[in-house]
Design an enzyme around this catalytic site. Structure first.
Site, PDB file in Angstrom:
ATOM      1  N   GLY A   7       0.817  -1.209   0.000  1.00 45.45           N
ATOM      2  CA  GLY A   7       0.000   0.000   0.000  1.00 45.45           C
ATOM      3  C   GLY A   7       0.848   1.254   0.000  1.00 45.45           C
ATOM      4  O   GLY A   7       2.028   1.245   0.380  1.00 45.45           O
ATOM      5  N   ALA A   8       0.249   2.347  -0.438  1.00 49.40           N
ATOM      6  CA  ALA A   8       0.932   3.641  -0.441  1.00 49.40           C
ATOM      7  C   ALA A   8       0.032   4.665   0.233  1.00 49.40           C
ATOM      8  O   ALA A   8      -0.185   5.763  -0.257  1.00 49.40           O
ATOM      9  CB  ALA A   8       1.263   4.064  -1.868  1.00 49.40           C
ATOM     10  N   GLY A   9      -0.496   4.263   1.397  1.00 51.82           N
ATOM     11  CA  GLY A   9      -1.427   5.105   2.126  1.00 51.82           C
ATOM     12  C   GLY A   9      -0.780   5.857   3.266  1.00 51.82           C
ATOM     13  O   GLY A   9       0.414   6.161   3.246  1.00 51.82           O
ATOM     14  N   GLY A  12       1.973   3.110   5.211  1.00 53.26           N
ATOM     15  CA  GLY A  12       2.966   2.567   4.292  1.00 53.26           C
ATOM     16  C   GLY A  12       3.569   3.635   3.397  1.00 53.26           C
ATOM     17  O   GLY A  12       4.788   3.662   3.167  1.00 53.26           O
ATOM     18  N   LYS A 186       1.412  -1.115  23.383  1.00 52.72           N
ATOM     19  CA  LYS A 186       0.682  -0.251  22.459  1.00 52.72           C
ATOM     20  C   LYS A 186      -0.741  -0.770  22.248  1.00 52.72           C
ATOM     21  O   LYS A 186      -1.689   0.011  22.146  1.00 52.72           O
ATOM     22  CB  LYS A 186       1.393  -0.151  21.108  1.00 52.72           C
ATOM     23  CG  LYS A 186       0.702   0.907  20.243  1.00 52.72           C
ATOM     24  CD  LYS A 186       1.028   0.831  18.783  1.00 52.72           C
ATOM     25  CE  LYS A 186       0.184   1.850  18.021  1.00 52.72           C
ATOM     26  NZ  LYS A 186       0.360   1.791  16.559  1.00 52.72           N
TER      27      LYS A 186
END
Length: 304
Positions: A7-9, A12, A186
């Protein structure tokens, strides 16, 4: 070292972009629409830590002519995770290291059931980022941390190689020798904070100002801690108090990403976060009235 980012969101795209900015050989695994958008407009990061625009290498999830990668980074939402696993299979070789960057813990076991256990290392990130309508990644907070490490805590040769490649970027990308504990801590924090703010439909400040707000926050965190201890999670003594104090010190206007997603009518990670812990509480017979209320709220939202 060849790195594939799924992904390129918001996650990422941001960390993959910072690695590319340093000069790392990064490729983004994307769908056709995102590839077209990137080819037309480039991949843009607008950040308080510095802007960066570049034309990255991309590969489609439907690609038939593929190569294997040294490192694969997964930064999807949990509800896209099963599809991401199928998407990366052709790119995984016997020496590939997989770094998940998701919230929660359940995905670790799922990865270990599909790939060789030694191929999976731990990872987590703290970053406030989003993708706007033009496909630009907007990163707005001082925190932009990616932490990774061997689940065993060992300082292996591969982890030292990854550290060498991942260091000295504009993002804070660091190795941890206690990554499994870091992930559980976390998980506790994000589950509690997202559960509270989404339940009250409010930033954290007004909740703390109510008569019983802090009592509810403390109750939820102590339930989460009780479940995790029954699961033999490697959490430290007193971590619940630490997490509650972190919440109390947060900015008045702070909202969780889950709450923001709800406000936009988006899908949320309720099953992966609160739902998984609730199922474990039932298995270990831990009484969790606050967690049940939180999950019922999220489940109702999902049905709507």
């Amino acid at each position: 070292m060849k790195v594939l980012v799924v992904g390129a969101g918001a996650v990422g795209g941001y960390f993959g972009g910072r690695l590319h900015e340093k000069g790392v050989d990064v490729t983004f695994l994307v769908r056709e629409g995102r590839q077209k958008q990137i080819k037309e407009k480039s991949l843009k990061i607008e950040s308080i830590h510095g802007n960066y625009t570049f034309q990255p290498k991309t590969v489609l999830t439907t690609e038939s002519d593929v190569e294997v990668y040294d490192v694969i980074m997964i930064g999807t939402k949990s509800y896209h995770f099963n599809q991401a696993i199928q998407d990366i299979k052709p790119f995984v070789g016997t020496q590939t290291t997989i770094i998940p960057m998701l919230n929660g813990i359940k995905h670790l076991y799922e990865l270990q059931n599909i790939f060789a256990k030694e191929q999976i290392i731990g990872g987590l990130c703290f970053v406030e980022s989003t993708v706007n309508e033009e496909g630009t990644i907007i990163q707005t907070s001082p925190s932009h941390d990616l932490v990774y490490g061997e689940l065993s805590g060992e300082e292996t040769e591969r982890i030292k190689k990854i550290e060498d490649v991942f260091s000295h970027t504009k993002a804070s990308i660091k190795r941890s020798n206690t990554i499994l504990q870091d992930m559980w801590h976390k998980y506790m924090f994000i589950t509690g904070l997202s559960g509270i703010t989404s339940l009250f439909r409010s930033s954290i400040g007004p909740i703390l100002k109510t008569e019983h707000g802090l009592e509810v926050i403390e109750g939820l965190f102590f339930e989460i801690g009780s479940i995790m201890r029954k699961m033999n999670a490697p959490i430290v003594d007193g971590i619940e108090e630490v997490q509650v104090n972190r919440v109390k010190e947060m900015d008045y206007t702070m909202k969780s990403s889950m709450q923001r997603d709800m406000e936009k009518g988006f899908q949320v990670e309720a099953d992966h976060l609160q739902g998984y812990l609730l199922s474990e509480s039932e298995k270990h017979k831990v009484n969790t009235p606050y967690l049940k209320i939180v999950y019922a709220n999220l489940e109702t939202y999902g049905k709507q």
